[in-house]
Write an enzyme that holds these catalytic residues in place. Structure first.
Site, PDB file in Angstrom:
ATOM      1  N   GLY A  52      -5.561   9.577 -14.843  1.00  0.00           N
ATOM      2  CA  GLY A  52      -6.263   9.085 -16.012  1.00  0.00           C
ATOM      3  C   GLY A  52      -5.730   9.575 -17.335  1.00  0.00           C
ATOM      4  O   GLY A  52      -6.191   9.127 -18.394  1.00  0.00           O
ATOM      5  N   TYR A  53      -4.766  10.470 -17.340  1.00  0.00           N
ATOM      6  CA  TYR A  53      -4.203  10.969 -18.598  1.00  0.00           C
ATOM      7  C   TYR A  53      -3.265   9.924 -19.194  1.00  0.00           C
ATOM      8  O   TYR A  53      -2.196   9.650 -18.648  1.00  0.00           O
ATOM      9  CB  TYR A  53      -3.441  12.274 -18.380  1.00  0.00           C
ATOM     10  CG  TYR A  53      -4.297  13.469 -18.018  1.00  0.00           C
ATOM     11  CD1 TYR A  53      -5.678  13.432 -18.124  1.00  0.00           C
ATOM     12  CD2 TYR A  53      -3.710  14.652 -17.571  1.00  0.00           C
ATOM     13  CE1 TYR A  53      -6.456  14.529 -17.799  1.00  0.00           C
ATOM     14  CE2 TYR A  53      -4.477  15.759 -17.235  1.00  0.00           C
ATOM     15  CZ  TYR A  53      -5.852  15.685 -17.346  1.00  0.00           C
ATOM     16  OH  TYR A  53      -6.628  16.779 -17.012  1.00  0.00           O
ATOM     17  N   GLY A  54      -3.713   9.336 -20.298  1.00  0.00           N
ATOM     18  CA  GLY A  54      -2.907   8.296 -20.929  1.00  0.00           C
ATOM     19  C   GLY A  54      -2.707   7.095 -20.027  1.00  0.00           C
ATOM     20  O   GLY A  54      -1.675   6.419 -20.124  1.00  0.00           O
ATOM     21  N   SER A  55      -3.689   6.827 -19.160  1.00  0.00           N
ATOM     22  CA  SER A  55      -3.592   5.704 -18.209  1.00  0.00           C
ATOM     23  C   SER A  55      -2.297   5.751 -17.400  1.00  0.00           C
ATOM     24  O   SER A  55      -1.649   4.730 -17.154  1.00  0.00           O
ATOM     25  CB  SER A  55      -3.710   4.365 -18.947  1.00  0.00           C
ATOM     26  OG  SER A  55      -4.968   4.260 -19.594  1.00  0.00           O
TER      27      SER A  55
END
Length: 315
Positions: A52-55
């Site tokens: 989920g970090y920066g998609s």
């Protein structure tokens, strides 16, 4: 850098981890490269990221650097699944299908056939716990993950998950729990840390610098280049910019002045050496900031300073 075992497992990691939440968004490829070089040169091994970090941008950037800056077998890759961004908001899904699909996507972005530590990023009431944990078992049995853990679980949730995994032979025991822990947020000491200690889980604190507040950068205002000055991080930082936070920051600053250290070194050393802690996860905006954090490997707080900080930060 000294190494520590993750809970009661055989996995060892550096006692500071490299956080990459902003990689691919606020931290570009050149800065990320410099940070990874500095981290590896200091003997760091644990690299923490999440789908989920920066998609996925963080994982992609790490994948582009593994094999170039550092060899795959010289790092411990840890990622997480269960939180994603959809239509400008955050979505939580810890179903078996979603978690395993997310893991496969993470492996593609990272350019590896397995991760060393795979963690469920969040608790969700929408999926039965046993289904979520079955995804962890499957990831290990199929070789996609070597160890598994949880993140952002409350104390009872941690105990329930860890106990479930130990209840039947063949299930994969949890290796770790990743939780917020700093002088500004000691809530995990009440239930999470005792549960982790009783059940053999290593503890990986995130935001060990109180979302950057414990560095002292906000003592006289909000710097224009700080996280609190950005639209996507302001609400993340602001809760600690209150009267209680200011008092703790001043205590850290006084301790730093007396020791001839930086406030960052005082705050980070405090959480690194708390009972049960394996490795705080440190995210930095620049390689220079990261080097300041990496310098704490040679430091230890005098007992009287630790006691004073304990007193001022206890609710």
């Amino acid at each position: 850098m000294q190494q520590r075992r993750v809970g009661s497992t055989g996995l060892t990691v550096s006692r500071l981890g490299l956080g990459t939440m902003t990689w691919g968004r606020d931290t570009d490829e050149h800065e990320a490269r410099d940070q990874l070089i500095a981290f590896a040169e200091a003997g760091g091994t644990l690299i923490d990221t999440a789908a989920g970090y920066g998609s996925g941008a963080s994982e992609e950037l790490i994948g582009s650097l593994i094999g170039d800056v550092v060899a795959r077998d010289e790092v411990v890759l840890a990622t997480k699944a269960g939180i994603s961004s959809r239509q400008g908001g955050r979505s939580y899904d810890t179903s078996r299908g979603h978690l395993l699909g997310t893991l496969d996507a993470s492996l593609r972005r990272l350019g590896v056939d397995h991760v060393d530590l795979w963690q469920v990023h969040i608790w969700s009431d929408d999926t039965p716990l046993e289904e979520t944990l079955a995804a962890l078992d499957h990831a290990v049995s199929t070789g996609r993950a070597s160890y598994v853990g949880v993140s952002n679980y409350a104390g009872w949730q941690t105990a329930r998950a860890a106990t479930w995994q130990r209840a039947v032979p063949g299930r994969t025991p949890l290796a770790s729990t990743q939780v917020e822990y700093s002088l500004l947020n000691r809530a995990v000491e009440q239930e999470v840390l005792p549960a982790a200690a009783a059940l053999g889980l290593g503890v990986l604190p995130w935001s060990p610098l109180g979302r950057g507040v414990l560095t002292g950068k906000y003592r006289t205002g909000t710097p224009s280049d700080s996280r609190a000055a950005t639209s996507h991080f302001a609400n993340f930082v602001n809760p600690y910019l209150d009267e209680r936070g200011a008092g703790i920051v001043e205590a850290v600053a006084r301790a730093a002045e007396g020791l001839g250290w930086s406030a960052l070194e005082v705050a980070l050393t405090w959480v690194r050496d708390r009972p049960g802690v394996t490795a705080p996860i440190v995210g930095a905006r620049t390689a220079a900031q990261l080097r300041g954090a990496l310098g704490v490997d040679e430091l230890s707080l005098p007992p009287e300073i630790t006691a004073a900080l304990d007193d001022v930060s206890t609710d």
